[in-house]
Design a protein around this motif. Sequence first.
Motif, PDB file in Angstrom:
ATOM      1  N   ASN A   9      51.834  64.187  46.821  1.00 41.18           N
ATOM      2  CA  ASN A   9      51.258  64.661  48.088  1.00 41.18           C
ATOM      3  C   ASN A   9      51.869  66.021  48.430  1.00 41.18           C
ATOM      4  O   ASN A   9      52.812  66.465  47.788  1.00 41.18           O
ATOM      5  CB  ASN A   9      51.407  63.620  49.218  1.00 41.18           C
ATOM      6  CG  ASN A   9      52.806  63.511  49.800  1.00 41.18           C
ATOM      7  OD1 ASN A   9      53.498  64.514  50.014  1.00 41.18           O
ATOM      8  ND2 ASN A   9      53.246  62.293  50.063  1.00 41.18           N
ATOM      9  N   MET A  14      58.844  65.434  52.289  1.00 35.50           N
ATOM     10  CA  MET A  14      58.925  64.214  51.451  1.00 35.50           C
ATOM     11  C   MET A  14      59.420  64.574  50.053  1.00 35.50           C
ATOM     12  O   MET A  14      60.189  63.832  49.442  1.00 35.50           O
ATOM     13  CB  MET A  14      57.554  63.529  51.373  1.00 35.50           C
ATOM     14  CG  MET A  14      57.540  62.164  52.027  1.00 35.50           C
ATOM     15  SD  MET A  14      55.946  61.386  51.893  1.00 35.50           S
ATOM     16  CE  MET A  14      56.271  60.329  50.537  1.00 35.50           C
ATOM     17  N   SER A  43      49.276  63.158  52.495  1.00 39.23           N
ATOM     18  CA  SER A  43      49.853  61.865  52.106  1.00 39.23           C
ATOM     19  C   SER A  43      48.776  61.092  51.358  1.00 39.23           C
ATOM     20  O   SER A  43      47.597  61.447  51.402  1.00 39.23           O
ATOM     21  CB  SER A  43      50.301  61.059  53.336  1.00 39.23           C
ATOM     22  OG  SER A  43      49.172  60.697  54.128  1.00 39.23           O
ATOM     23  N   ILE A  44      49.194  60.068  50.635  1.00 32.97           N
ATOM     24  CA  ILE A  44      48.269  59.309  49.787  1.00 32.97           C
ATOM     25  C   ILE A  44      48.289  57.863  50.249  1.00 32.97           C
ATOM     26  O   ILE A  44      49.276  57.156  50.070  1.00 32.97           O
ATOM     27  CB  ILE A  44      48.672  59.438  48.305  1.00 32.97           C
ATOM     28  CG1 ILE A  44      48.623  60.910  47.871  1.00 32.97           C
ATOM     29  CG2 ILE A  44      47.762  58.571  47.420  1.00 32.97           C
ATOM     30  CD1 ILE A  44      49.351  61.201  46.578  1.00 32.97           C
ATOM     31  N   ALA A  77      56.047  60.653  41.535  1.00 34.66           N
ATOM     32  CA  ALA A  77      56.775  60.042  42.663  1.00 34.66           C
ATOM     33  C   ALA A  77      55.844  59.663  43.816  1.00 34.66           C
ATOM     34  O   ALA A  77      55.958  60.171  44.941  1.00 34.66           O
ATOM     35  CB  ALA A  77      57.858  60.985  43.156  1.00 34.66           C
ATOM     36  N   CYS A  78      54.908  58.752  43.501  1.00 31.97           N
ATOM     37  CA  CYS A  78      54.029  58.172  44.520  1.00 31.97           C
ATOM     38  C   CYS A  78      53.736  56.751  44.063  1.00 31.97           C
ATOM     39  O   CYS A  78      53.491  56.524  42.871  1.00 31.97           O
ATOM     40  CB  CYS A  78      52.719  58.961  44.605  1.00 31.97           C
ATOM     41  SG  CYS A  78      51.448  58.146  45.591  1.00 31.97           S
ATOM     42  N   PHE A  79      53.753  55.788  45.022  1.00 30.76           N
ATOM     43  CA  PHE A  79      53.690  54.391  44.589  1.00 30.76           C
ATOM     44  C   PHE A  79      52.367  54.000  43.953  1.00 30.76           C
ATOM     45  O   PHE A  79      52.279  52.974  43.281  1.00 30.76           O
ATOM     46  CB  PHE A  79      54.041  53.446  45.741  1.00 30.76           C
ATOM     47  CG  PHE A  79      54.468  52.085  45.257  1.00 30.76           C
ATOM     48  CD1 PHE A  79      53.587  51.019  45.266  1.00 30.76           C
ATOM     49  CD2 PHE A  79      55.747  51.888  44.743  1.00 30.76           C
ATOM     50  CE1 PHE A  79      53.976  49.764  44.795  1.00 30.76           C
ATOM     51  CE2 PHE A  79      56.143  50.645  44.266  1.00 30.76           C
ATOM     52  CZ  PHE A  79      55.257  49.574  44.289  1.00 30.76           C
ATOM     53  N   ILE A  98      56.679  55.707  39.783  1.00 27.61           N
ATOM     54  CA  ILE A  98      57.723  54.991  40.532  1.00 27.61           C
ATOM     55  C   ILE A  98      57.375  53.522  40.735  1.00 27.61           C
ATOM     56  O   ILE A  98      58.269  52.677  40.805  1.00 27.61           O
ATOM     57  CB  ILE A  98      58.055  55.676  41.875  1.00 27.61           C
ATOM     58  CG1 ILE A  98      56.901  55.624  42.863  1.00 27.61           C
ATOM     59  CG2 ILE A  98      58.551  57.102  41.640  1.00 27.61           C
ATOM     60  CD1 ILE A  98      57.303  56.082  44.270  1.00 27.61           C
ATOM     61  N   THR A 117      55.256  47.638  51.528  1.00 30.18           N
ATOM     62  CA  THR A 117      54.599  48.951  51.495  1.00 30.18           C
ATOM     63  C   THR A 117      54.139  49.402  52.872  1.00 30.18           C
ATOM     64  O   THR A 117      54.479  48.786  53.892  1.00 30.18           O
ATOM     65  CB  THR A 117      53.425  48.929  50.480  1.00 30.18           C
ATOM     66  OG1 THR A 117      52.972  50.267  50.255  1.00 30.18           O
ATOM     67  CG2 THR A 117      52.284  48.063  50.972  1.00 30.18           C
ATOM     68  N   THR A 118      53.353  50.447  52.909  1.00 33.23           N
ATOM     69  CA  THR A 118      52.932  51.110  54.156  1.00 33.23           C
ATOM     70  C   THR A 118      51.710  50.425  54.752  1.00 33.23           C
ATOM     71  O   THR A 118      51.839  49.397  55.406  1.00 33.23           O
ATOM     72  CB  THR A 118      52.649  52.591  53.845  1.00 33.23           C
ATOM     73  OG1 THR A 118      51.715  52.631  52.741  1.00 33.23           O
ATOM     74  CG2 THR A 118      53.919  53.323  53.454  1.00 33.23           C
ATOM     75  N   THR A 122      46.547  49.647  51.087  1.00 33.10           N
ATOM     76  CA  THR A 122      47.064  50.060  49.772  1.00 33.10           C
ATOM     77  C   THR A 122      47.609  48.882  48.969  1.00 33.10           C
ATOM     78  O   THR A 122      48.049  49.053  47.822  1.00 33.10           O
ATOM     79  CB  THR A 122      48.197  51.103  49.925  1.00 33.10           C
ATOM     80  OG1 THR A 122      49.354  50.457  50.504  1.00 33.10           O
ATOM     81  CG2 THR A 122      47.767  52.275  50.784  1.00 33.10           C
ATOM     82  N   VAL A 149      52.158  56.671  55.924  1.00 30.98           N
ATOM     83  CA  VAL A 149      53.194  57.284  55.076  1.00 30.98           C
ATOM     84  C   VAL A 149      53.980  58.344  55.838  1.00 30.98           C
ATOM     85  O   VAL A 149      55.212  58.355  55.834  1.00 30.98           O
ATOM     86  CB  VAL A 149      52.533  57.903  53.822  1.00 30.98           C
ATOM     87  CG1 VAL A 149      53.528  58.745  53.034  1.00 30.98           C
ATOM     88  CG2 VAL A 149      51.950  56.819  52.933  1.00 30.98           C
ATOM     89  N   GLY A 182      57.535  50.183  48.545  1.00 37.27           N
ATOM     90  CA  GLY A 182      56.204  50.610  48.113  1.00 37.27           C
ATOM     91  C   GLY A 182      55.822  52.023  48.489  1.00 37.27           C
ATOM     92  O   GLY A 182      54.635  52.338  48.572  1.00 37.27           O
ATOM     93  N   CYS A 183      56.806  52.880  48.697  1.00 33.05           N
ATOM     94  CA  CYS A 183      56.482  54.268  49.043  1.00 33.05           C
ATOM     95  C   CYS A 183      57.670  55.163  48.719  1.00 33.05           C
ATOM     96  O   CYS A 183      58.815  54.817  49.012  1.00 33.05           O
ATOM     97  CB  CYS A 183      56.158  54.365  50.536  1.00 33.05           C
ATOM     98  SG  CYS A 183      55.700  56.057  51.026  1.00 33.05           S
ATOM     99  N   ALA A 184      57.355  56.315  48.147  1.00 31.43           N
ATOM    100  CA  ALA A 184      58.428  57.273  47.833  1.00 31.43           C
ATOM    101  C   ALA A 184      59.133  57.707  49.115  1.00 31.43           C
ATOM    102  O   ALA A 184      60.319  58.028  49.109  1.00 31.43           O
ATOM    103  CB  ALA A 184      57.840  58.496  47.124  1.00 31.43           C
TER     104      ALA A 184
HETATM  105  C1  5HY Z   1      53.667  57.333  48.220  1.00 31.17           C
HETATM  106  N1  5HY Z   1      51.685  57.523  49.331  1.00 31.17           N
HETATM  107  O1  5HY Z   1      54.631  56.862  47.601  1.00 31.17           O
HETATM  108  C2  5HY Z   1      52.452  56.537  48.551  1.00 31.17           C
HETATM  109  C3  5HY Z   1      52.771  55.297  49.273  1.00 31.17           C
HETATM  110  C4  5HY Z   1      51.534  54.528  49.598  1.00 31.17           C
HETATM  111  O2  5HY Z   1      51.916  59.742  49.876  1.00 31.17           O
HETATM  112  N2  5HY Z   1      53.495  58.588  48.670  1.00 31.17           N
HETATM  113  C5  5HY Z   1      52.328  58.702  49.344  1.00 31.17           C
HETATM  114  O3  5HY Z   1      51.384  54.210  50.765  1.00 31.17           O
HETATM  115  O4  5HY Z   1      50.753  54.278  48.682  1.00 31.17           O
END
Ligand code: 5HY
Length: 251
Positions: A9, A14, A43-44, A77-79, A98, A117-118, A122, A149, A182-184
């Motif tokens: 992201n 972050m 963010s993802i 580095a994103c879950f 990750i 997780t968030t 997800t 996130v 569940g999140c970086a």
């Molecule tokens: C993450 N999204 O690790 C995932 C976490 C998620 O922007 N970084 C992000 O909620 O999937």
Amino acid sequence: VHLVVINPNTTASMTALIGKSARAVAAAGTTVTAVTPQMGPASIESHYDEALSVPGLLAEIARAQAADPPADGFVVACFGDPGLDAARELADGPVVGIAEAAMHAASFLGRGFTVVTTLARTAGRAWDLAERYGMTRFCRAVRACEIPVLALEDPGSDAFAAIVAESRAAVADDGAEAIVLGCAGMADLAARMTAAVGVPVIDGVAAATKIVEGLVAMGLRKSGHGEFAAPLPKPYTGLLSEFEIGKPDIC
Ligand code: 5HY
């Protein structure tokens, strides 16, 4: 050893948190470069975000692969482990996500783990990854704290308390013997949480960093034979024309 840890992201704060978590476990001889893509979502937390994070991620993989010398290994580095397979086609060194790293690390430490997780939306992706990685026999549950996130960065949010509460419930009710974050963006919470929850709490950024570092130390690289060989050159049109194989930065 030079590792490139990519936050898919585009939130630089972050990326800084991710870099700090990776450097905290990296060996003395390892250099960690934490990278923010030049394009993509802040963010993802949806399939749409994930799809649109992949071009920016791949551009950073290609850039680090084209460097002299190329990076020795990569962390996504994103879950959601976005673009992991495509990244493996571009990189010579190992590429580890990750989620993949954290789930495997947890499976070494207990009979089962819960992912905390968030957003609930997800959770399906986390299950899909557990299935893909052969981890469904270890994954007891995926629990969502319903925290966006980027709210993880907000000191005023009750993120830590919510994540601890879900983790404690996982131990009590899911039979979880370890917790996978569940999140970086939760990377900085793992150490504090292990004491608060009473079971190992795994940050995928640290886990992936050590796994890639270990593979490099073993002299192992991505297999170029078969599925993860370099993509075949062909035209790409429109905004993606810069991604043609063989163009500068796209190896
Ligand atoms: C993450 N999204 O690790 C995932 C976490 C998620 O922007 N970084 C992000 O909620 O999937």
